[in-house]
Write a protein that holds these residues in place. Structure first.
Motif, PDB file in Angstrom:
ATOM      1  N   ASN A   1       0.860  -1.185   0.000  1.00  0.00           N
ATOM      2  CA  ASN A   1       0.000   0.000   0.000  1.00  0.00           C
ATOM      3  C   ASN A   1       0.897   1.237   0.000  1.00  0.00           C
ATOM      4  OD1 ASN A   1      -1.849   2.022   0.346  1.00  0.00           O
ATOM      5  ND2 ASN A   1      -2.822   1.141   2.165  1.00  0.00           N
TER       6      ASN A   1
ATOM      7  N   LEU B   1      -6.646  -5.477   5.070  1.00  0.00           N
ATOM      8  CA  LEU B   1      -5.668  -4.390   4.998  1.00  0.00           C
ATOM      9  C   LEU B   1      -4.910  -4.359   6.308  1.00  0.00           C
ATOM     10  CD1 LEU B   1      -7.762  -1.498   3.354  1.00  0.00           C
ATOM     11  CD2 LEU B   1      -5.826  -2.716   2.311  1.00  0.00           C
TER      12      LEU B   1
ATOM     13  N   MET C   1      -1.986   0.595  -4.795  1.00  0.00           N
ATOM     14  CA  MET C   1      -1.611  -0.782  -4.522  1.00  0.00           C
ATOM     15  C   MET C   1      -0.574  -1.265  -5.536  1.00  0.00           C
ATOM     16  SD  MET C   1      -3.226  -1.295  -1.854  1.00  0.00           S
ATOM     17  CE  MET C   1      -4.154  -2.598  -1.096  1.00  0.00           C
TER      18      MET C   1
END
Length: 250
Positions: free
Chosen positions: A193, A245, A198
């Motif tokens: 990230n 995440l 991405m």
């Protein structure tokens, strides 16, 4: 196997000492057992660090020495037993010899093909083993780095993930436990990230529910990582929302 027995397999699982059937049974159990998942994950990390503490590199000259000895050590000669031929068996022996010769030629041809196939298989296996060893060494180096920082988080469906980052090596390792198998024809893809953008960091093994993966590429300025479900072979950029995440440890 009873549930009580399965609780005792965390150590053997962390050391890859279970059979395929036992591993599958334990992983199904661990998917619903947070305690076993966490314990297996911690034992895997500890085993990697302890392994490095006692590891020793092979001497640089070892391979050349072995290869040189192979060319100089003579194989034992086959033992030959003399055959006696009964009277009047000359013509029959000659007919049998022709049949035996034909059979031997056919056998040698078949064996030659088998030998080539076995050689190719051996070469493939050696290459796979070499690549696996390189990946294991790289993962162990990150885990054992003096500046390694670790952060864990709960993932979807009871899975657990741990990310280990070494700034000095500019590398990161993701360790997953209890991951559900991706849908048929899909694969889990890892991403760096970079401030919301991405960047692909490689694929996970679709056939494993627990795995340690060296993220492909440098960490650089990435603040964390994500996981998406992608078509087999992966994607150049995410095609689905992240299923997880994680921020990198400070």
């Amino acid at each position: 196997m009873s549930t009580v027995d399965l609780h005792t397999l965390t150590g053997a699982y962390a050391l890859h000492a279970l059979s395929d059937d036992e591993r599958g049974e334990f992983e199904r159990h661990a998917a619903d057992c947070e305690a076993c998942t966490q314990e297996a994950l911690e034992l895997s990390e500890t085993a990697a660090r302890l392994g490095l503490a006692v590891s020793a590199a092979s001497p640089a000259a070892l391979k050349s020495k072995v290869m040189r000895r192979i060319t100089t050590v003579r194989q034992d000669s086959p033992r030959v037993v003399p055959l006696t031929r009964p009277p009047g068996s000359g013509s029959r022996s000659r007919r049998l010899s022709r049949w035996a010769l034909a059979a031997c030629v056919a056998g040698v041809a078949a064996f030659g093909g088998t030998t080539v196939w076995q050689y190719d298989r051996a070469q493939d296996a050696n290459e796979q083993a070499r690549q696996s060893e390189q990946r294991t060494d790289a993962i162990a180096s990150v885990l054992a780095a003096s500046d390694a920082r670790t952060k864990s988080a709960e993932l979807a469906d009871g899975a657990r993930g741990t990310v280990v980052v070494s700034k000095s090596r500019d590398e990161a390792v993701f360790i997953a436990a209890g991951m559900a198998a991706p849908p048929s024809g899909k694969v889990y893809q890892l991403w760096f990230n970079d401030a919301g953008t991405m960047r692909s960091a490689g694929l996970m093994d679709s056939h494993r529910t627990a795995e340690a993966v060296l993220l492909e590429g440098a960490v650089d300025e990435a603040s964390g990582m994500g996981i998406t479900v992608e078509p087999a072979g992966g994607s150049a950029e995410p095609t689905s929302d992240p299923i997880a995440l994680m921020t990198f440890p400070a």
